[in-house]
Design a protein around this motif. Structure first.
Motif, PDB file in Angstrom:
ATOM      1  N   ASP A 116       0.804  -1.225   0.000  1.00 49.44           N
ATOM      2  CA  ASP A 116       0.000   0.000   0.000  1.00 49.44           C
ATOM      3  C   ASP A 116       0.838   1.276   0.000  1.00 49.44           C
ATOM      4  N   THR A 118       3.287   4.175  -1.284  1.00 54.57           N
ATOM      5  CA  THR A 118       3.629   4.806  -2.562  1.00 54.57           C
ATOM      6  C   THR A 118       4.662   5.901  -2.334  1.00 54.57           C
ATOM      7  N   THR A 119       5.319   6.295  -3.387  1.00 61.34           N
ATOM      8  CA  THR A 119       6.303   7.379  -3.327  1.00 61.34           C
ATOM      9  C   THR A 119       6.201   8.215  -4.588  1.00 61.34           C
ATOM     10  N   ASP A 120       6.477   9.508  -4.457  1.00 63.08           N
ATOM     11  CA  ASP A 120       6.413  10.436  -5.580  1.00 63.08           C
ATOM     12  C   ASP A 120       7.792  10.502  -6.241  1.00 63.08           C
ATOM     13  N   SER A 186       3.002   9.349  -8.485  1.00 58.69           N
ATOM     14  CA  SER A 186       3.120   8.392  -7.379  1.00 58.69           C
ATOM     15  C   SER A 186       3.153   6.967  -7.922  1.00 58.69           C
ATOM     16  N   LEU A 187       4.124   6.207  -7.437  1.00 55.48           N
ATOM     17  CA  LEU A 187       4.268   4.803  -7.814  1.00 55.48           C
ATOM     18  C   LEU A 187       4.404   3.965  -6.551  1.00 55.48           C
ATOM     19  N   PRO A 188       4.020   2.730  -6.582  1.00 56.61           N
ATOM     20  CA  PRO A 188       4.233   1.857  -5.429  1.00 56.61           C
ATOM     21  C   PRO A 188       5.729   1.752  -5.100  1.00 56.61           C
TER      22      PRO A 188
END
Length: 365
Positions: A116, A118-120, A186-188
């Motif tokens: 769950d 995520t990171t930008d 944002s990607l996991p």
């Protein structure tokens, strides 16, 4: 190895250093990265060092037209070479992204499950693209001016590069949100870790096979002691002479070589005693800090704190390693002085003579 390349380049003097610096600047203005730069310029650097030691003029290598030599030297840099440089740059970016993403994962692991999180990554993409754009822009400007204005050097190029980057970064922070808004991407976190880690594994595997297929030798490694032996004796001798000049101007007696040698012997004993307890003291302090943080913080915060302390310790280790090498060099030098009945000043003058003649400057010589 980047520090080895810089070390051997700094051994060039006069017209040899000036000519090589211009060639290096021309290659960098073509978009060549550090890896390609060391690989392509390494053999040329060996030729310059050999010519300098033999006393042959630099024009024997570059001819009368340095600009024509630079163009001929870089004539083989096509789109394939630029693509390799781009992949090298992407690998450097992937290392930073991987490191910061791991830190972000440690900070947020207790708040949510790994699938769950995520990171930008928009900031990383913008920074990488901005670096490439600024390098291309400054390279084009320097390439057009370097042979018309001889004051442009690698130092000027680096200053321009950092200046333009600083202006762009400041503009991004100072511009209002209505003028520029960085789109969020944002990607996991698991996808970012897998992507960066997978790319780096493939990159290093392909690079290893490519070097093996082309029979490329690894860059020459230098010992830290090489740097100490080449620079420290001359520096200490100049400091001794300057100190005695100041004492004479004040009407005081100068320090004799025997007094200076005894002073250095006392200082060397003190440094050896300090080195024996300093690292144990540092380990004890770090352990106490980790335990203190663990008492009131979550496990992820404690692990992050420990990682940061380890990073600081690695930086400090590199600095203290130089101090350790200086202490070891002084110990060997004083032993040579005692065996031969000479002073430290006599030893410095002998080492200076060895360096000028291109011989080994180790204490045993």
């Amino acid at each position: 190895m980047k520090d080895s390349y810089a070390y051997y380049k700094d051994r060039l003097e006069g017209e040899y250093f000036a000519a090589f610096d211009r060639i290096e600047l021309y290659c960098v203005s073509q978009g060549m990265d550090d890896s390609s730069q060391e690989r392509l310029l390494g053999e040329l650097l060996d030729m310059f060092l050999t010519a300098q030691q033999a006393g042959r003029p630099v024009k024997r290598i570059v001819g009368d037209d340095l600009e024509a030599f630079c163009r001929q030297f870089c004539s083989g840099l096509g789109w394939r070479s630029r693509g390799i440089d781009l992949l090298n740059s992407l690998a450097s970016c992937a290392k930073w992204v991987l490191a910061f993403t791991v830190l972000e994962l440690l900070c947020n692991l207790e708040e949510a499950a790994l699938p769950d999180l995520t990171t930008d990554v928009s900031g990383y993409i913008l920074g990488w693209g901005m670096g490439l754009f600024v390098s291309l822009l400054v390279g084009m400007a320097v390439k057009g001016l370097m042979f018309r204005w001889k004051r442009i050097s690698m130092g000027v190029y680096t200053g321009l590069l950092l200046g333009v980057l600083a202006v762009l970064v400041a503009a991004l922070f100072l511009l209002p949100d209505t003028v520029f808004v960085l789109p969020e991407l944002s990607l996991p976190i698991w996808a970012v870790l897998a992507g960066c880690g997978g790319y780096l594994l493939v990159y290093y595997a392909v690079r290893h096979r490519w070097r093996k297929a082309h029979n490329l030798q690894p860059p020459r490694k230098i010992r830290m002691m090489d740097l100490v032996e080449d620079t420290l004796p001359d520096t200490l001798l100049k400091q001794y002479e300057q100190k005695n000049q100041r004492l004479r101007r004040r009407g005081k007696p100068p320090v004799t070589p025997e007094e200076y040698t005894e002073k250095m012997r006392r200082r060397n004993r003190q440094e050896q005693r300090f080195r024996g307890v300093s690292w144990w003291l540092l380990v004890a302090v770090y352990a106490a800090l980790v335990v203190w943080v663990a008492m009131d913080s979550a496990l992820s915060d404690t692990l992050l704190f420990a990682v940061i302390l380890c990073a600081i310790a690695l930086v400090m280790r590199k600095f203290f390693r130089y101090i350790d090498q200086v202490t070891d060099w002084w110990t060997e030098a004083l032993e040579v002085c005692d065996r031969n009945g000479i002073t430290a000043i006599d030893y410095f003058q002998g080492v200076r003579l060895h360096i000028v003649e291109g011989e080994d400057a180790s204490p045993e010589n």
